[in-house]
Design an enzyme around this catalytic site. Structure first.
Site, PDB file in Angstrom:
ATOM      1  N   GLU A  70       7.325  17.410 -25.760  1.00  0.00           N
ATOM      2  CA  GLU A  70       6.397  17.630 -24.614  1.00  0.00           C
ATOM      3  C   GLU A  70       6.911  19.068 -24.238  1.00  0.00           C
ATOM      4  OE1 GLU A  70       4.036  15.961 -23.113  1.00  0.00           O
ATOM      5  OE2 GLU A  70       4.174  13.953 -23.493  1.00  0.00           O
ATOM      6  N   HIS A 130      -2.686  15.033 -26.565  1.00  0.00           N
ATOM      7  CA  HIS A 130      -2.595  13.553 -26.281  1.00  0.00           C
ATOM      8  C   HIS A 130      -3.836  12.753 -26.664  1.00  0.00           C
ATOM      9  CE1 HIS A 130       0.858  15.005 -24.048  1.00  0.00           C
ATOM     10  NE2 HIS A 130       1.144  13.571 -23.453  1.00  0.00           N
ATOM     11  N   ARG A 142       0.755  -1.292   0.003  1.00  0.00           N
ATOM     12  CA  ARG A 142      -0.010  -0.094   0.172  1.00  0.00           C
ATOM     13  C   ARG A 142       0.928   1.521  -0.039  1.00  0.00           C
ATOM     14  NH1 ARG A 142      -3.164  -3.029   3.944  1.00  0.00           N
ATOM     15  NH2 ARG A 142      -4.654  -4.256   2.921  1.00  0.00           N
ATOM     16  N   LYS A 163       4.776  22.612 -15.236  1.00  0.00           N
ATOM     17  CA  LYS A 163       4.058  21.482 -14.782  1.00  0.00           C
ATOM     18  C   LYS A 163       3.906  21.578 -13.164  1.00  0.00           C
ATOM     19  CE  LYS A 163       3.389  16.753 -15.186  1.00  0.00           C
ATOM     20  NZ  LYS A 163       3.638  15.521 -16.084  1.00  0.00           N
ATOM     21  N   HIS A 193       6.070   7.854 -27.743  1.00  0.00           N
ATOM     22  CA  HIS A 193       5.036   8.639 -27.453  1.00  0.00           C
ATOM     23  C   HIS A 193       5.056   9.992 -27.824  1.00  0.00           C
ATOM     24  CE1 HIS A 193       2.203  10.191 -24.316  1.00  0.00           C
ATOM     25  NE2 HIS A 193       3.148  10.999 -23.892  1.00  0.00           N
ATOM     26  N   ARG A 248      -5.423  20.453 -14.875  1.00  0.00           N
ATOM     27  CA  ARG A 248      -4.258  19.580 -15.212  1.00  0.00           C
ATOM     28  C   ARG A 248      -4.625  19.072 -16.376  1.00  0.00           C
ATOM     29  NH1 ARG A 248      -0.977  15.420 -11.645  1.00  0.00           N
ATOM     30  NH2 ARG A 248       0.650  14.620 -13.124  1.00  0.00           N
ATOM     31  N   HIS A 254      -2.772   9.486 -28.041  1.00  0.00           N
ATOM     32  CA  HIS A 254      -2.802   8.210 -27.617  1.00  0.00           C
ATOM     33  C   HIS A 254      -3.682   7.141 -28.461  1.00  0.00           C
ATOM     34  CE1 HIS A 254      -2.548   9.552 -22.801  1.00  0.00           C
ATOM     35  NE2 HIS A 254      -1.560   9.160 -23.627  1.00  0.00           N
ATOM     36  N   LYS A 307       1.848  11.107 -11.809  1.00  0.00           N
ATOM     37  CA  LYS A 307       0.758  10.322 -12.487  1.00  0.00           C
ATOM     38  C   LYS A 307       1.709   9.019 -12.891  1.00  0.00           C
ATOM     39  CE  LYS A 307      -2.527  12.874 -15.194  1.00  0.00           C
ATOM     40  NZ  LYS A 307      -2.916  13.137 -16.651  1.00  0.00           N
ATOM     41  N   GLU A 334      -6.354  16.097 -11.443  1.00  0.00           N
ATOM     42  CA  GLU A 334      -6.784  16.288 -12.983  1.00  0.00           C
ATOM     43  C   GLU A 334      -8.461  16.401 -12.742  1.00  0.00           C
ATOM     44  OE1 GLU A 334      -4.773  14.757 -16.093  1.00  0.00           O
ATOM     45  OE2 GLU A 334      -6.610  14.615 -17.315  1.00  0.00           O
ATOM     46  N   ASN A 337      -2.456  17.596 -21.469  1.00  0.00           N
ATOM     47  CA  ASN A 337      -2.512  16.572 -22.525  1.00  0.00           C
ATOM     48  C   ASN A 337      -2.667  16.971 -23.770  1.00  0.00           C
ATOM     49  OD1 ASN A 337      -2.673  14.256 -20.691  1.00  0.00           O
ATOM     50  ND2 ASN A 337      -4.435  14.656 -19.850  1.00  0.00           N
TER      51      ASN A 337
END
Lengths: 363, 363
Positions: free
Chosen positions: A187, A250, A123, A229, A267, A243, A254, A145, A239, A247
């Site tokens: 990026e 993206h 955990r 950032k 990517h 936030r 994606h 993330k 997000e 993206n």
């Protein structure tokens, strides 16, 4: 060169530093103040390990009695359940306790995977990001993330889990393949249109210096990217709103990555192409002038990033994008540029999305 | 019967209710105020589904346009990677978005697994605990510990992730097998020695009523257990200290479960036996008088819980317990009773641990 530090301070009191500079891996002060423990595990890949693993291990042996390493195969394809289970198995076989510190030595795949593993082992155990690619230094290592991919979608499984520190050693960019340097610049470019018009101009002026790996130029690019950032993440860690602007490019990106199969495009390449499409969609929905699209295209071309989308067909793109995390009840949400330096999340008419795909090769 | 509500309020402002009472599943107010979304997924198992799935689904169709169900095979053996991946696959195949609400309908296995799945699907979707076993109602559904098992240790992989609400419908205990009722009582008994001496006496006085499923007795036992658990979790959500006392009996208990293979003993049975061993260790380390061990044994025997540990051998127990999450640098940490109603985490001499195992059948 002096080190540049950027701090992230979250509203609930959690905070950590991003240290940016040369020769940080072997510098004892890089690791001072981090959680101490008997055992540490470095997670890395078989391309990064030959260059940097022993340097990091030596530095960490001053802090941990045992420093083990897990060397995974390189590539986006391996950001999956199998690698995640391998990290868990390794920790349990070594009876790693819940003070064990994980170090992610590599690019975005290693960082996302190791962060996810750290967030779920017993955990949650502490972890440190040691990004060795430009993409990881300016984006994926910062902000907490973590994720693995699923055959049906990228980064679909993961957590929000902040690292204890980010050590971005610019020297590790010396060994980065040129293609990855350019993918990382996608990026960097992203931060201009969404948050800082002046930074976009700075990138245009300094692109040749960045491409020739000028350390001062890289230091500025990494620091400014991390500052933006950090500014975003501090306001919206999970997000729920702002936030999402990170993206930009993206949603299309994606879809390209998932549609082609992980690893066909890097990517950053998919994001670069995705930014061109999202810029065009920003123009076609009346938010930006057409010359912004041309400006983005020129910058992407100079960076040798792809400006023609793979011809997956409009239907396939739509289906892939409906599965995006930002979608709600089947409605695709795009990050669009509202003005230079400002972005927001918006729905868009299907026919305009189709026009964009038809114009840029996706149909 | 009136409903009894217990609230958990965490220091950062997160809060949720535990609703305890009869006929809650079909009661519309049970679900009021929970996150709304187009889609919901009920995760349950093939033993609970025939009794309660349609009742819950009907109630939820008033709130969600689509209510899907995933029915997993029953048993601790299935609290694993395979089941976790099945939940992820199901969500992705249905293009579930990040507002989708998950409902965990079942015992501790379903609750732990579903909570873990909710915490990692798209980095977190809301989930509601609908515990149908006594053990889940008094312990596992409350407090936000989620997990799956690993062949090398129980609950080794998971997150801290709080539910949006807990709906403990006492009527679902009507169909609980007797063995599971008794196993659940082990976790009820636990709260006495660690936190509330009077409650221990109350259990002794009311055990026959509890065993005959008297609703008023069960309501009190569930509510008082949840109050104590809420009190602990509010102070220490992530088990940096106090929360460890909830693991009384669990160090020995987890070793029994892992050593025998998941499912041979029920979790509550292993905890029951583990509490006897931990009580004896509390006595042998001078913290408690010997008659406390006798008192615990009598109560466990009346509940038909095992008081003889499986003969795994001292070495095997030691090895399994060194892998416990509370261990640090190979030192086993036990939750020991310091005074009736107060517990703490302590190391213990190996020879005393061996004596305890030899005395109670474990050697």
């Amino acid at each position: 060169m002096t080190a540049h530090n950027v701090s992230i301070a979250l509203p609930d009191g959690r905070a950590y530093e991003i240290r940016i500079g040369s020769q940080l891996l072997g510098e004892p002060t890089s690791w001072q103040g981090l959680p101490k423990s008997a055992a540490a595990l470095i997670v890395t890949n078989d391309r990064v390990a030959p260059y940097y693993l022993e340097r990091l291990r030596s530095a960490l042996l001053a802090r941990h009695a045992s420093v083990e390493a897990l060397v995974l195969p390189d590539g986006e394809f391996h950001k999956d359940w199998v690698s995640l289970q391998t990290v868990m198995d390794t920790l349990l076989e070594r009876q790693a306790d819940r003070k064990t510190v994980l170090y992610a030595l590599g690019g975005g795949v290693i960082g996302d995977l190791t962060g996810f593993a750290a967030s779920i082992y017993m955990r949650g155990v502490p972890f440190v990001q040691v990004p060795t690619t430009l993409l990881a230094q300016v984006d994926s290592s910062v902000g907490g993330k973590t994720a693995i991919n699923h055959p049906l979608g990228k980064n679909m499984i993961g957590t929000f889990y902040q690292p204890a520190r980010v050590i971005a050693d610019l020297d590790s960019l010396d060994t980065l393949p040129d293609r990855e340097l350019r993918a990382g610049l996608a990026e960097v470019i992203k931060y201009g249109p969404i948050a800082d018009a002046e930074f976009l101009t700075w990138i245009e002026v300094n692109l040749d210096a960045l491409l020739s790996r000028d350390k001062a130029a890289l230091a500025h690019a990494v620091r400014r990217s991390c500052e933006i950032k950090a500014w975003v993440v501090q306001q919206d860690e999970r997000e729920s709103g702002l936030r999402a602007i990170l993206n930009f490019g993206h949603t299309f990106g994606h879809a390209i990555e998932t549609g082609l199969g992980y690893g066909a495009w890097l990517h950053g390449e998919a994001v670069g192409c995705g930014m061109l499409l999202a810029s065009d969609l920003s123009a076609r929905t009346g938010r930006m002038p057409a010359d912004f699209v041309d400006r983005m295209r020129r910058l992407l071309e100079r960076t040798s990033l792809p400006v023609v989308a793979p011809a997956l067909g409009v239907e396939r793109y739509m289906s892939l994008m409906r599965g995006d995390k930002k979608s709600e009840a089947g409605e695709i949400r795009f990050v669009l540029i509202e003005a230079l330096g400002r972005a927001g999340t918006h729905a868009a008419p299907d026919d305009l999305v189709a026009q964009v795909l038809e114009t840029h090769g996706g149909a």
